[in-house]
Design a protein around this motif. Sequence first.
Motif, short mmCIF file in Angstrom:
data_model
loop_
_atom_site.label_atom_id
_atom_site.label_comp_id
_atom_site.label_asym_id
_atom_site.label_seq_id
_atom_site.Cartn_x
_atom_site.Cartn_y
_atom_site.Cartn_z
N ASP A 3 26.24 32.11 24.21
CA ASP A 3 26.39 30.76 23.68
C ASP A 3 26.73 29.74 24.76
OD1 ASP A 3 25.74 30.13 21.12
OD2 ASP A 3 27.76 29.37 20.70
N ARG A 6 23.62 28.50 26.30
CA ARG A 6 22.94 27.60 25.36
C ARG A 6 23.61 26.22 25.40
NH1 ARG A 6 24.21 26.45 19.97
NH2 ARG A 6 22.49 25.52 18.82
N SER A 7 24.94 26.22 25.40
CA SER A 7 25.66 24.93 25.44
C SER A 7 25.32 24.16 26.71
CB SER A 7 27.18 25.16 25.43
OG SER A 7 27.52 25.87 24.31
N ILE A 10 21.92 22.66 26.40
CA ILE A 10 21.93 21.50 25.50
C ILE A 10 22.51 20.29 26.21
CG2 ILE A 10 22.99 20.59 23.39
CD1 ILE A 10 22.70 23.50 22.26
N LYS A 333 19.75 20.01 20.63
CA LYS A 333 19.83 21.37 20.07
C LYS A 333 18.47 21.80 19.55
CE LYS A 333 24.61 21.86 18.53
NZ LYS A 333 25.54 21.60 17.44
N SER A 334 17.80 20.88 18.88
CA SER A 334 16.49 21.20 18.33
C SER A 334 15.51 21.55 19.45
CB SER A 334 16.02 19.99 17.51
OG SER A 334 14.72 20.17 17.09
N ASP A 337 16.83 25.05 21.16
CA ASP A 337 16.72 26.24 20.31
C ASP A 337 15.26 26.65 20.14
OD1 ASP A 337 19.39 26.54 20.13
OD2 ASP A 337 19.61 25.55 18.18
N LEU A 340 14.30 28.40 23.37
CA LEU A 340 14.91 29.73 23.47
C LEU A 340 14.24 30.72 22.53
CD1 LEU A 340 18.70 28.82 23.70
CD2 LEU A 340 17.19 29.59 25.54
N ASN A 341 13.84 30.22 21.40
CA ASN A 341 13.16 31.05 20.42
C ASN A 341 11.83 31.56 20.98
OD1 ASN A 341 13.04 32.26 18.02
ND2 ASN A 341 12.24 30.48 16.89
#
Length: 346
Positions: A3, A6-7, A10, A333-334, A337, A340-341
């Motif tokens: 996480d 990810r942060s 972002i 975030k959109s 994410d 990353l997906n």
Amino acid sequence: MPDLDRSALIENRINSGILGQWYPVAKSVEVKSISPLGIEVLGEKLVLWRGDNGKVHCIKDQCPHRGAPLSFGRLHEGHISCRYHGIVVSGEGVVVRVPAMQNCKFEGQKIVRAFEVTEIYDAIFIYMPSAENEKAPRMVFPKEFLSDSWSGFLCTAVWKTNYRYALDNLADPMHGSYLHAESFTLAYGAKEDLFKVDHTENGFIVSRTGQLGKNFDWAEFEMHDGTMFCFLDIPYPKAAGPGGNMRIVGFVLPINENSCKVFFWRMREVSGIQRDCWRFLYRTELESKHWTVLEQDREILEAMSDDVRGNEKLYQHDVGVNRIRQTLLKQAKSNVDFELNIEGKS
Ligand code: FES
Ligand SMILES: [Fe+2]
């Protein structure tokens, strides 16, 4: 992906600029059919030019041969040629000719990234694709651009600060009564107030609770699929001639992490003789006064240190600042994410 990473992704995305958005990048008059214009958008070097039919093209400012900036090149028959060894590239990013080499295999190949372009109300907009929206959604224009009852002037300025400060500034009406207190338009009204944020059909409006129509008392942000802009009203004193408030329609372009360009349309809902009067007064009297105000914004924002966010003490009147930051966070975030997906699946 942990996480923490990810942060960080972002936060980086917010800082460099949200993808999947239309951004204004230049005034129409700056893009010519006789020479190209190099620009920087979200840290990417791009080149713009106007083709023979007047249509504006935008491709990556990097020659596919050895990477020279195409913006140093020349325009021929609607295409751009590299100054270094002459490769000719079309507005769609296709190599049209490699003059230094017969039958070069790159001829006919689309190997330069091209961007979608829209031109409206004296400005060029380009779409910066995201992984989730590679193709540009239809750009939603501010209603003032589409209405004959509004008349306006585009003013642009480069500010040597991250674009987030410019957006925060627009979402913070209280500064009008302090930073601009000695100005032609913003010297009026109370110097203390509470603020509220209301949802609107396409975004939100931040407004003072104690007064409206006296100063920079509200700002509204509209978020559409691929377009974000704001607008606000500045009450005009009598000396500004007949007509209502001045409306600012604003877009902010992240140039890179350290600078941005504001695109402000100064508009007024006027027609007939009032319209002529406003346009004359704007050019002769008002424009310089508005520039003084804009310079006050630029100077204070450029002087704020870049790491100030960690040390802020926000209070009630920062509800608008909070809301625009939440908006950017959601958009980043959109973006991240989705990327990353894709990575996770590959
Ligand atoms: S670098 Fe552009 S043609 Fe060689
Ligand atoms: Fe301001």
